[in-house]
Design a protein around this motif. Structure first.
Motif, short mmCIF file in Angstrom:
data_model
loop_
_atom_site.label_atom_id
_atom_site.label_comp_id
_atom_site.label_asym_id
_atom_site.label_seq_id
_atom_site.Cartn_x
_atom_site.Cartn_y
_atom_site.Cartn_z
N ILE A 186 11.12 14.13 -6.93
CA ILE A 186 9.78 13.54 -6.84
C ILE A 186 9.56 12.60 -8.02
N GLN A 187 10.01 13.02 -9.19
CA GLN A 187 9.86 12.17 -10.37
C GLN A 187 10.63 10.85 -10.19
N ASP A 188 11.84 10.92 -9.67
CA ASP A 188 12.61 9.70 -9.40
C ASP A 188 11.92 8.83 -8.35
N ALA A 189 11.39 9.45 -7.30
CA ALA A 189 10.71 8.68 -6.26
C ALA A 189 9.49 7.95 -6.84
N VAL A 190 8.74 8.62 -7.70
CA VAL A 190 7.59 7.98 -8.34
C VAL A 190 8.05 6.83 -9.23
N ASN A 191 9.09 7.07 -10.02
CA ASN A 191 9.60 6.01 -10.90
C ASN A 191 10.12 4.82 -10.11
N TYR A 192 10.87 5.06 -9.05
CA TYR A 192 11.41 3.98 -8.22
C TYR A 192 10.26 3.19 -7.58
N ALA A 193 9.29 3.91 -7.01
CA ALA A 193 8.18 3.25 -6.34
C ALA A 193 7.35 2.43 -7.33
N PHE A 194 7.13 2.96 -8.52
CA PHE A 194 6.35 2.24 -9.53
C PHE A 194 7.08 0.98 -9.97
N ALA A 195 8.38 1.07 -10.20
CA ALA A 195 9.16 -0.09 -10.62
C ALA A 195 9.12 -1.18 -9.54
N ALA A 196 9.31 -0.80 -8.30
CA ALA A 196 9.26 -1.78 -7.20
C ALA A 196 7.86 -2.36 -7.05
N MET A 211 3.47 16.10 -8.72
CA MET A 211 4.24 16.53 -9.90
C MET A 211 3.35 17.24 -10.91
N VAL A 212 2.18 16.69 -11.16
CA VAL A 212 1.28 17.29 -12.14
C VAL A 212 0.80 18.66 -11.66
N LEU A 213 0.41 18.76 -10.40
CA LEU A 213 -0.07 20.03 -9.88
C LEU A 213 1.04 21.09 -9.88
N MET A 214 2.23 20.69 -9.47
CA MET A 214 3.32 21.67 -9.45
C MET A 214 3.71 22.11 -10.86
N ARG A 215 3.74 21.16 -11.78
CA ARG A 215 4.18 21.49 -13.13
C ARG A 215 3.17 22.38 -13.85
N TYR A 216 1.88 22.04 -13.75
CA TYR A 216 0.88 22.76 -14.53
C TYR A 216 0.25 23.95 -13.81
N LEU A 217 0.29 23.94 -12.49
CA LEU A 217 -0.26 25.09 -11.75
C LEU A 217 0.82 26.08 -11.34
N LEU A 218 1.97 25.56 -10.96
CA LEU A 218 3.03 26.44 -10.46
C LEU A 218 4.18 26.62 -11.45
N GLY A 219 4.23 25.75 -12.46
CA GLY A 219 5.28 25.87 -13.45
C GLY A 219 6.65 25.41 -12.99
N MET A 224 0.82 -1.20 0.00
CA MET A 224 0.00 0.00 0.00
C MET A 224 0.87 1.27 0.00
N GLY A 225 2.02 1.20 0.65
CA GLY A 225 2.89 2.36 0.74
C GLY A 225 3.45 2.78 -0.61
N LEU A 226 3.87 1.79 -1.41
CA LEU A 226 4.40 2.12 -2.73
C LEU A 226 3.33 2.74 -3.62
N ALA A 227 2.12 2.20 -3.55
CA ALA A 227 1.03 2.75 -4.36
C ALA A 227 0.72 4.19 -3.94
N ALA A 228 0.79 4.45 -2.65
CA ALA A 228 0.55 5.82 -2.17
C ALA A 228 1.64 6.77 -2.66
N VAL A 229 2.89 6.31 -2.65
CA VAL A 229 3.98 7.15 -3.15
C VAL A 229 3.77 7.44 -4.63
N VAL A 230 3.38 6.43 -5.40
CA VAL A 230 3.15 6.63 -6.83
C VAL A 230 2.01 7.62 -7.05
N PHE A 231 0.89 7.40 -6.38
CA PHE A 231 -0.28 8.26 -6.60
C PHE A 231 -0.03 9.69 -6.13
N LEU A 232 0.41 9.84 -4.88
CA LEU A 232 0.60 11.18 -4.34
C LEU A 232 1.75 11.92 -5.01
#
Length: 146
Positions: free
Chosen positions: A28-38, A14-22, A1-9
Protein backbone atom coordinates in the motif's frame (compact mmCIF):
# COMPACT_ATOMS: atom_id res chain seq x y z
CA UNK A 1 -8.88 11.80 -10.38
CA UNK A 2 -7.93 8.13 -10.05
CA UNK A 3 -4.37 8.81 -8.91
CA UNK A 4 -5.58 11.32 -6.33
CA UNK A 5 -8.06 8.77 -5.00
CA UNK A 6 -5.31 6.14 -4.72
CA UNK A 7 -3.12 8.61 -2.82
CA UNK A 8 -5.89 9.71 -0.46
CA UNK A 9 -7.48 6.33 0.22
CA UNK A 10 -4.18 4.48 0.38
CA UNK A 11 -2.69 6.97 2.82
CA UNK A 12 -5.85 6.89 4.93
CA UNK A 13 -5.76 3.08 4.99
CA UNK A 14 -2.07 3.06 5.94
CA UNK A 15 -2.58 5.49 8.81
CA UNK A 16 -5.63 3.66 10.16
CA UNK A 17 -3.98 0.26 9.93
CA UNK A 18 -0.72 1.42 11.47
CA UNK A 19 -2.16 3.38 14.40
CA UNK A 20 -5.37 1.46 15.07
CA UNK A 21 -4.36 -2.09 14.20
CA UNK A 22 -0.59 -1.88 14.56
CA UNK A 23 0.11 -3.36 11.13
CA UNK A 24 1.41 -1.94 7.88
CA UNK A 25 1.61 -3.10 4.30
CA UNK A 26 4.57 -2.18 2.14
CA UNK A 27 2.46 -2.74 -0.97
CA UNK A 28 0.00 0.00 0.00
CA UNK A 29 2.86 2.34 0.83
CA UNK A 30 4.46 1.68 -2.57
CA UNK A 31 1.12 2.18 -4.34
CA UNK A 32 0.67 5.55 -2.61
CA UNK A 33 4.23 6.59 -3.45
CA UNK A 34 3.90 5.51 -7.10
CA UNK A 35 0.53 7.24 -7.49
CA UNK A 36 1.80 10.44 -5.86
CA UNK A 37 4.90 10.55 -8.08
CA UNK A 38 2.83 10.05 -11.23
CA UNK A 39 0.24 12.59 -10.08
CA UNK A 40 2.85 15.28 -9.46
CA UNK A 41 4.72 14.62 -12.71
CA UNK A 42 1.65 14.51 -14.92
CA UNK A 43 -0.06 17.50 -13.28
CA UNK A 44 2.76 19.77 -14.47
CA UNK A 45 1.60 19.43 -18.08
CA UNK A 46 -2.05 19.98 -17.16
CA UNK A 47 -1.12 23.10 -15.19
CA UNK A 48 1.07 24.39 -18.01
CA UNK A 49 -1.70 23.84 -20.57
CA UNK A 50 -4.25 25.65 -18.39
CA UNK A 51 -1.76 28.54 -17.90
CA UNK A 52 -1.95 28.08 -14.13
CA UNK A 53 1.76 27.59 -13.51
CA UNK A 54 3.68 29.74 -11.06
CA UNK A 55 4.94 33.05 -12.36
CA UNK A 56 6.00 36.39 -10.95
CA UNK A 57 3.37 38.95 -11.92
CA UNK A 58 5.11 42.11 -10.73
CA UNK A 59 5.44 43.60 -14.22
CA UNK A 60 2.66 41.62 -15.83
CA UNK A 61 -0.04 43.75 -14.23
CA UNK A 62 1.24 46.90 -15.94
CA UNK A 63 1.70 45.42 -19.39
CA UNK A 64 -0.89 45.09 -22.12
CA UNK A 65 -2.38 41.74 -23.09
CA UNK A 66 -0.28 41.73 -26.28
CA UNK A 67 2.95 42.35 -24.35
CA UNK A 68 2.06 39.58 -21.89
CA UNK A 69 1.41 37.17 -24.77
CA UNK A 70 4.76 38.08 -26.34
CA UNK A 71 6.56 37.51 -23.04
CA UNK A 72 4.79 34.15 -22.71
CA UNK A 73 5.85 33.17 -26.25
CA UNK A 74 9.44 34.17 -25.54
CA UNK A 75 9.38 32.22 -22.29
CA UNK A 76 8.03 29.18 -24.10
CA UNK A 77 10.64 29.46 -26.84
CA UNK A 78 13.69 30.39 -24.76
CA UNK A 79 12.95 28.56 -21.49
CA UNK A 80 10.26 25.88 -21.64
CA UNK A 81 11.21 24.31 -24.97
CA UNK A 82 14.96 23.88 -24.36
CA UNK A 83 14.65 22.95 -20.67
CA UNK A 84 12.00 20.29 -21.21
CA UNK A 85 13.69 18.99 -24.37
CA UNK A 86 16.90 18.56 -22.36
CA UNK A 87 14.92 16.91 -19.59
CA UNK A 88 13.45 14.40 -22.06
CA UNK A 89 16.87 13.78 -23.58
CA UNK A 90 18.47 13.10 -20.20
CA UNK A 91 15.54 11.03 -18.86
CA UNK A 92 15.44 8.66 -21.80
CA UNK A 93 18.44 6.48 -20.76
CA UNK A 94 17.07 6.19 -17.21
CA UNK A 95 13.63 5.15 -18.42
CA UNK A 96 15.08 2.76 -21.02
CA UNK A 97 17.25 0.97 -18.46
CA UNK A 98 14.36 0.84 -15.99
CA UNK A 99 12.18 -0.84 -18.63
CA UNK A 100 15.01 -3.19 -19.61
CA UNK A 101 15.10 -4.70 -16.12
CA UNK A 102 11.40 -4.14 -15.36
CA UNK A 103 12.46 -2.26 -12.24
CA UNK A 104 10.41 -2.70 -9.11
CA UNK A 105 10.35 -1.25 -5.65
CA UNK A 106 13.71 -0.80 -3.93
CA UNK A 107 12.13 -2.30 -0.81
CA UNK A 108 12.16 -6.07 -0.37
CA UNK A 109 8.63 -7.32 -0.92
CA UNK A 110 7.50 -4.04 -2.50
CA UNK A 111 5.39 -3.61 -5.60
CA UNK A 112 6.78 -4.19 -9.06
CA UNK A 113 6.20 -1.55 -11.70
CA UNK A 114 8.51 1.28 -10.71
CA UNK A 115 9.51 1.39 -14.38
CA UNK A 116 6.00 2.61 -15.21
CA UNK A 117 6.31 5.48 -12.73
CA UNK A 118 9.74 6.37 -14.09
CA UNK A 119 8.16 6.62 -17.53
CA UNK A 120 6.41 9.75 -16.25
CA UNK A 121 9.88 11.37 -16.22
CA UNK A 122 9.80 11.03 -19.99
CA UNK A 123 6.09 11.69 -20.54
CA UNK A 124 6.17 15.00 -18.63
CA UNK A 125 8.79 16.80 -20.74
CA UNK A 126 7.42 15.36 -23.99
CA UNK A 127 3.95 16.69 -23.15
CA UNK A 128 5.35 20.15 -22.38
CA UNK A 129 7.37 20.19 -25.61
CA UNK A 130 4.26 19.14 -27.56
CA UNK A 131 2.19 21.84 -25.86
CA UNK A 132 4.77 24.52 -26.69
CA UNK A 133 4.94 23.36 -30.31
CA UNK A 134 1.14 23.33 -30.48
CA UNK A 135 1.01 26.90 -29.15
CA UNK A 136 3.46 28.02 -31.82
CA UNK A 137 1.57 26.18 -34.55
CA UNK A 138 -1.63 27.98 -33.49
CA UNK A 139 0.23 31.28 -33.42
CA UNK A 140 1.59 30.75 -36.93
CA UNK A 141 -1.82 29.70 -38.21
CA UNK A 142 -3.51 32.77 -36.68
CA UNK A 143 -0.79 35.05 -38.08
CA UNK A 144 -1.12 33.52 -41.55
CA UNK A 145 -4.92 33.88 -41.46
CA UNK A 146 -4.66 37.66 -41.08
Amino acid sequence: MGLAAVVFLGQLAMVLMRYLLGVGFLEIQDAVNYAFAALVALSVAVTFDADRHVRVDVLRQRWSALTNRRVDWLGDLLLALPVFALMAWSAFPLVRSSWAILEGSPETGGLPGLFIVKTCLLILPLLIVLLVLLRFACLVRRTAAR
